[in-house]
Write a protein that holds these residues in place. Structure first.
Motif: not given
Length: 628
Positions: A217-231, A241-248
């Motif tokens: 039931s949960i397929r798409t996720a967004i990880d705000t401030g993801c670090g190195v995206a281990s989650l 599948i997670s859209m992970s993002f963080a600033p440069r």
């Protein structure tokens, strides 16, 4: 006149000769076509060999050299006689030199030096600020001198070569939190995080006790401030599948590490502009000590999370201020300050009509309502934020955030899912998406959607014949520059790859919402600008019809140089377009150290659309000599 007259016999004889001549010429045409096809079969195998060689695990490329082809005819089909005017216009090949090594990590629209010129309030200076036309580079971004082919998935989840991203800062700064460790010539990613010292796997298990992560039931996720995206890396084990993002920012290269690991990620920030995703995109949003001030600016950042969350979707928060009674000393903040922040977040969530599902230990979970029936009624109690009016909820490209609730599609009953329910994964990938069922995507019907599934199944079969590494684990990170309905990603769903599905900004129809409803991820992008990613982050780029769209909008040379920037050494590009456009492309890429070949459409030679397959050769920059 009598039937047996000499004139009648003469007419019959003339007809016989004409028929014989037509049959003879037709036979010769067929013969020469077959011979021509046979003659041009060898370049295909040559290019396939060069692609297949990239599949080898080469730890030292020092001996590899690039030898530019003497002429494009050795690799391409011969279109000269039919397209002479196009070739004459672009006959001279421009050789693009390598950029200086100082540009090896260049991110054009997130350049730190350029960013300093912009407003620092709300961190606007870390948003996209692209170079002006006269600042665009006309050179090739070099790889580091000792660049190696990244580890294959799934080993890449845990390891990356130090020489590919020579940054040790995070291994020192986050040493206690187990983000990343240096082990000889490589980095190791133990799976730790600021709020999950036991590792991402255990942390995800804790979340799974609170909400269903494993039933599809949960397929798409967004990880705000993801670090190195281990989650995101470990959610993939649960088919999420997670859209992970963080600033440069000061955490140098965190998104770069994520992509080097083979995990979806992009450079991004919550500042003043909407995220580049459509409304109702994600089943789950997550923040683990992501340092986003959720309670400030009238709750604008939570309002933006509400826009991109699907009806019934979850928002998960860990880190300050959650569980402040236990952690306040370690966070070096007062109890009063932390309590005030949590109360403010709770108040914004309530005004958004979210339901507090649970708070347990370090985790808090809220849920967005299925529809806005009760939320609209509650505006009598809560005057702010109001429901947005006359707004495109999917607009996500350079669109300012607003302090108003994005309206959900209307429903007939309080238990109906606004916009329509989606199937559970994996059936979701091939079920007709709600946006298409409802007729909200102009020109796209359920029948056309089914036809698209068959089309991409056939295309992938063809691609597997011409690019054998596609199914051998050579490619992990794939970018589709004009994803349309996400058919390419869906056809690849059973393989160990992930696809960043791009829908060109201001497309009509806008299909990115459909792609998310199918259970895939993607972003909006104007291809006249650079992508929000680091150099050398994609193994395969797919470009279907992109250059026909953009050839009159901006110089396609800059689009191709941007593709070269984000493509890994020995990466592959598949172009689909008209012959005229592909000849232009090939003329430019011949000066970019790419090897390429134009070939027929999978349906045969009579289709006006052709395919250009190109391979970026391996080369690196040179180590700067120290001055004596």
């Amino acid at each position: 006149m009598a039937n047996g007259s000499p004139k009648h016999h003469h007419q019959l004889e003339a007809k016989r000769k004409r028929l014989t001549w037509i049959v003879g010429v037709s036979g010769l045409c067929v013969l020469f076509y077959v011979l021509g096809a046979w003659q041009h079969s060898s370049p295909l195998s040559n290019l396939t060999q060069s692609i297949t060689k990239a599949d080898c695990d080469v730890s030292n490329h020092a001996a590899v050299s690039y030898n530019p082809p003497s002429s494009s005819s050795s690799l391409a089909l011969d279109f000269d006689s039919h397209h002479q005017s196009q070739i004459n216009n672009t006959a001279s090949v421009t050789e693009f030199p390598p950029c200086d090594m100082s540009f090896s990590e260049y991110t054009p629209c997130q350049d730190t030096q350029r960013g300093r010129k912009f407003d620092r309030s709300m961190l606007k200076y870390r948003e996209r600020h692209c170079p002006a036309k006269d600042e665009l580079l006309l050179c090739l971004i070099p790889a580091p001198p000792k660049y190696k082919t990244p580890f294959k998935w799934p080993q890449s989840r845990d390891y990356a070569w130090y020489d590919n991203i020579p940054h040790k800062e995070l291994s020192i700064e986050k040493a206690v939190q187990n983000w990343i460790q240096v082990e000889g010539d490589r980095f190791r990613f133990p799976g730790g995080g600021t709020m999950f010292p036991r590792g991402a796997d255990a942390y995800i298990d804790d979340i799974n006790e609170l909400i269903p992560l494993t039933d599809g039931s949960i397929r798409t996720a967004i990880d705000t401030g993801c670090g190195v995206a281990s989650l995101g890396a470990y959610l993939l084990k649960r088919d999420i599948i997670s859209m992970s993002f963080a600033p440069r920012d000061t955490h140098e290269a965190q998104v770069w590490f994520a992509l080097e690991r083979g995990v979806p990620a992009m450079i991004g920030i919550m500042a003043s502009q909407r995220l580049p995703y459509p409304a109702r995109a994600f089943d789950m949003a997550h923040c683990s000590r992501c340092l986003i001030p959720w309670h400030k600016y009238d709750g604008m950042y939570l309002i933006e999370v509400d826009r991109v969350l699907r009806p019934g979707g979850y928002w998960i928060l860990s880190g300050p201020p959650i569980h402040w009674k236990k952690h306040w000393r370690g966070w070096e903040r007062t109890q009063e300050d932390l309590k005030q922040e949590q109360d403010a977040i709770e108040a914004v969530a309530k005004r958004l009509c979210w339901k507090k599902v649970v708070e347990k230990n370090d985790l808090s979970v809220w849920q967005k309502p299925l529809n806005h029936i009760d939320c609209i009624a509650s505006r009598k109690t809560y005057k702010t934020p109001h429901i947005c009016k006359s707004d495109n909820p999917d607009a996500g490209w350079y669109k300012e955030m607003e302090v108003c609730i994005t309206p959900l599609p209307e429903v007939r009953s309080s238990d109906e899912v606004a916009g329509g329910a989606v199937d559970k994964w994996p059936a979701r990938a091939f079920a007709t998406p709600p946006r298409i069922r409802s007729g909200s995507i102009q020109g796209i019907t359920a029948d056309k959607f089914k036809e698209d599934i068959v089309l991409w199944k056939d295309r992938l079969t063809h691609y597997k014949h011409i690019i054998s590494p596609l199914i051998k684990g050579r490619y992990r990170n794939i970018l589709d520059m004009n994803a349309q309905l996400g058919g390419f990603a869906a056809a690849l769903a059973k393989y160990p790859v992930w696809v960043m599905n791009v829908v060109p900004a201001n497309s009509n129809p806008d299909t990115l919402g459909v792609i998310y409803e199918r259970g895939f991820i993607g972003t909006y992008q104007d291809w006249c600008e650079a992508v929000s990613t680091y150099p050398r982050t994609y193994d395969l780029i797919h470009a279907s019809g992109v250059f026909s769209i953009y050839q009159d909008r901006c110089d396609i040379t800059h689009i191709l140089l941007e593709m070269d920037r984000i493509l890994r050494p020995e990466g592959t590009v598949i172009f689909r377009d008209t012959v005229e456009v592909l000849v232009k492309i090939q003329t430019i890429t011949n000066g970019m150290r790419w090897k390429s070949q134009i070939m027929d459409h999978e349906s045969g030679p009579f289709n006006p659309e052709k395919i250009l397959v190109a391979v970026k050769t391996y080369w690196t920059g040179e180590t700067k000599q120290k001055q004596k």
